[in-house]
Scaffold this active site. Structure first.
Site, PDB file in Angstrom:
ATOM      1  N   ASP A 136      13.938  57.698 -26.934  1.00  0.00           N
ATOM      2  CA  ASP A 136      14.232  57.118 -25.630  1.00  0.00           C
ATOM      3  C   ASP A 136      13.108  56.207 -25.152  1.00  0.00           C
ATOM      4  O   ASP A 136      13.343  55.090 -24.673  1.00  0.00           O
ATOM      5  CB  ASP A 136      14.455  58.223 -24.599  1.00  0.00           C
ATOM      6  CG  ASP A 136      15.806  58.907 -24.756  1.00  0.00           C
ATOM      7  OD1 ASP A 136      16.744  58.264 -25.252  1.00  0.00           O
ATOM      8  OD2 ASP A 136      15.915  60.082 -24.373  1.00  0.00           O
TER       9      ASP A 136
ATOM     10  N   ASP B  25      24.475  58.019 -19.368  1.00  0.00           N
ATOM     11  CA  ASP B  25      24.550  57.249 -20.610  1.00  0.00           C
ATOM     12  C   ASP B  25      24.602  58.174 -21.831  1.00  0.00           C
ATOM     13  O   ASP B  25      23.680  58.219 -22.634  1.00  0.00           O
ATOM     14  CB  ASP B  25      23.346  56.310 -20.709  1.00  0.00           C
ATOM     15  CG  ASP B  25      23.464  55.334 -21.873  1.00  0.00           C
ATOM     16  OD1 ASP B  25      24.420  55.450 -22.657  1.00  0.00           O
ATOM     17  OD2 ASP B  25      22.594  54.465 -22.005  1.00  0.00           O
TER      18      ASP B  25
ATOM     19  N   HIS C 132      24.516  56.505 -25.709  1.00  0.00           N
ATOM     20  CA  HIS C 132      23.352  56.233 -26.552  1.00  0.00           C
ATOM     21  C   HIS C 132      23.006  57.411 -27.460  1.00  0.00           C
ATOM     22  O   HIS C 132      22.431  57.229 -28.540  1.00  0.00           O
ATOM     23  CB  HIS C 132      22.135  55.887 -25.677  1.00  0.00           C
ATOM     24  CG  HIS C 132      21.367  57.087 -25.202  1.00  0.00           C
ATOM     25  ND1 HIS C 132      21.832  57.918 -24.206  1.00  0.00           N
ATOM     26  CD2 HIS C 132      20.175  57.609 -25.606  1.00  0.00           C
ATOM     27  CE1 HIS C 132      20.952  58.884 -23.997  1.00  0.00           C
ATOM     28  NE2 HIS C 132      19.941  58.724 -24.827  1.00  0.00           N
TER      29      HIS C 132
ATOM     30  N   HIS D 177     -17.583  61.453   2.095  1.00  0.00           N
ATOM     31  CA  HIS D 177     -18.426  61.740   3.251  1.00  0.00           C
ATOM     32  C   HIS D 177     -18.335  63.182   3.723  1.00  0.00           C
ATOM     33  O   HIS D 177     -18.851  63.522   4.794  1.00  0.00           O
ATOM     34  CB  HIS D 177     -18.064  60.819   4.431  1.00  0.00           C
ATOM     35  CG  HIS D 177     -18.330  59.368   4.165  1.00  0.00           C
ATOM     36  ND1 HIS D 177     -17.366  58.516   3.674  1.00  0.00           N
ATOM     37  CD2 HIS D 177     -19.463  58.622   4.325  1.00  0.00           C
ATOM     38  CE1 HIS D 177     -17.878  57.300   3.536  1.00  0.00           C
ATOM     39  NE2 HIS D 177     -19.147  57.324   3.925  1.00  0.00           N
TER      40      HIS D 177
ATOM     41  N   HIS E  94      20.072  59.357 -30.939  1.00  0.00           N
ATOM     42  CA  HIS E  94      19.574  60.708 -31.214  1.00  0.00           C
ATOM     43  C   HIS E  94      20.248  61.389 -32.404  1.00  0.00           C
ATOM     44  O   HIS E  94      20.023  62.581 -32.642  1.00  0.00           O
ATOM     45  CB  HIS E  94      19.756  61.582 -29.972  1.00  0.00           C
ATOM     46  CG  HIS E  94      18.985  61.102 -28.783  1.00  0.00           C
ATOM     47  ND1 HIS E  94      17.684  60.693 -28.848  1.00  0.00           N
ATOM     48  CD2 HIS E  94      19.351  60.959 -27.478  1.00  0.00           C
ATOM     49  CE1 HIS E  94      17.266  60.325 -27.644  1.00  0.00           C
ATOM     50  NE2 HIS E  94      18.272  60.472 -26.798  1.00  0.00           N
TER      51      HIS E  94
END
Length: 467
Positions: free
Chosen positions: A382, A231, A234, A129, A239
């Site tokens: 990931d 973490d 992991h 508007h 990786h």
């Protein structure tokens, strides 16, 4: 512009002061985090009712990352972002201050800003508007003078809803919708000791370069947040192949584990670090970056002390509760914006020291794209893990089985004089346990006094250590 103290106008018009959500109490959700047995109920990651409670209890109350000062250096410069699922405009004011507003017209709710960022804006206009707003959020005009002819219409009492509090810490701008929230520094507590590893290792401060990388991942926002909070375990599995592709077949990330490694947590914010100086930096694939970190080490040690200087490029990761994370050494900064219980929008930036040589800044930018972008060798690993972790929890029988976070229950370090809850080694679940403890505190408490004095508050010795 209404600043929160407006009163209802003539002819019984409703009060146009900003209305912020009130905190509630969800003790039944808090019980889903079993602190005694180090278990977390899987419903945290898939339940829609729990997700809606998170938007109210966590994202409407916490201090959330909005922008870096370098992204909006001049008056009228703005960036569009999110606070939970609330669309927000962050804009530099003419007096140099920063304000933020809900990106929603108070007339019919449409967005008033459609683009991600801009410079030297004079205001924002709603497409629906034609209502226009200044960079201070105030209503400047409407379509065709229709409303101005109505004596009951007062522009001064209508505007974009402001974010209740805005503050910054060494270049990073945060905001909260909660007028009663403690200061940003109190929200951080002595965790600033660890933030300075990236934000204050060189004179001149930091900046974001190269724009932002945006992507979507079909996962719950807590999985990536808890991954970055501590973490490292992991990485030695997930990786390993990516690291070998960059650094050579003989690389074993597990061998880079350092007996001096530790985890630290304050109010659910957490960092784990290996103190190996350049472990993360090496994985960007540019030897000149390793040289840069080593060359910076002496100056950084004088500013921060030897321990933090060793963490600048080390294998490490960090999350500021609830959803702002970064990797020292790899210099990727990111926000996990929630988009429902099973989806996030990920926004990634590259942070560098302002005084770094241009070729070093460019190497960091390319390194981040190669490793932590939608096509990056580590981001893909990931994202797939987080998606499957979320998806499998939708099964009815699967949801009845708790998730276990009991690694390193006896790893508390009472000898090291560092701020926060300190745990020996970085390969344990200590920071994740404290992350979910903080989550439970937000579910359980409707006031900041209890929130700031809960189990995640810093031990008294750690406050003194940070001073």
């Amino acid at each position: 512009m209404c600043d929160g103290g407006c009163k209802g106008g003539a002819r019984g018009r409703p009060n146009m002061a900003p209305v912020y959500p009130k905190a509630a109490s969800y003790p039944e959700y808090a019980q889903l985090v079993n602190r005694e047995n180090a278990q977390v109920d899987r419903r945290l990651f898939v339940d829609e009712a729990i997700y809606q409670a998170e938007l109210q209890q966590i994202f409407a109350r916490s201090w959330l990352f909005l922008a870096h000062e370098s992204q909006i250096p001049s008056p009228g410069d703005f960036i569009r972002t999110s606070m939970g699922e609330d669309d927000v405009i962050v804009v530099r004011q003419r007096d140099g201050s920063v304000k933020a507003f809900l990106n929603s017209c108070p007339h019919r709710g449409n967005r008033v800003c459609m683009v991600d960022a801009g410079t030297k804006a004079r205001g924002f206009i709603c497409n629906y508007h034609g209502w226009s707003f200044g960079i201070d959020g105030g209503l400047r005009g409407t379509d065709g003078k229709v409303y101005e002819k109505d004596q009951a219409f007062e522009k001064a009492q209508i505007g974009l809803t402001p974010v209740a509090q805005i503050d910054s810490y060494k270049g990073l701008i945060f905001g909260t919708f909660d007028p009663a929230a403690p200061s940003l520094l109190d929200f951080f507590g002595p965790f600033t000791f660890y933030l300075d590893i990236m934000l204050d290792n060189d004179e001149g401060g930091t900046e974001f370069i190269g724009g932002a990388i945006k992507s979507e991942i079909d996962c719950n926002w807590k999985f990536p947040a808890e991954n970055f909070v501590g973490d490292i375990l992991h990485a030695f599995w997930t990786h390993q192949s990516g690291a070998q592709a960059i650094l050579g077949a003989g690389v074993d990330l597990g061998k880079r584990y350092d007996e001096l490694a530790f985890q630290a947590s304050v109010y659910g914010h957490g960092i784990e670090t290996n103190l190996d100086k350049v472990g993360n930096t090496r994985t960007l694939g540019y030897p000149e970056l390793v040289d840069y970190v080593y060359d910076l080490s002496e100056k950084a040690s004088a500013r921060l002390g030897d321990l933090r200087a060793r963490a600048i490029g080390a294998i490490s990761s960090c999350t500021v509760f609830p959803n702002f994370s970064f990797l020292p050494g790899q210099n990727t900064f990111r926000v996990w914006h929630p988009r429902g219980p099973g989806k996030i929008e990920l926004v990634v930036w590259t942070l560098v020291n302002k005084n770094a040589p241009e070729h070093i800044k460019e190497a960091y930018r390319k390194g981040v794209m190669m490793t932590f972008s939608p096509g990056g060798v580590f981001e893909m690993d990931d994202g797939e893990n987080w998606e499957y972790s979320t998806r499998v929890n939708q099964g009815f029988v699967t949801r009845q089985q708790p998730l276990h976070y009991a690694l390193g229950l006896e790893s508390t370090d009472l000898e090291r004089e560092l701020p926060g809850h300190i745990h020996k080694g970085s390969m344990n679940d200590a920071n994740q346990r404290l992350f979910y403890t903080r989550w439970a505190e937000f579910m359980e408490h409707d006031n900041w006094t209890d929130l700031q004095n809960g189990d995640t508050a810093p031990p008294q010795k750690s406050v003194k250590a940070a001073e």
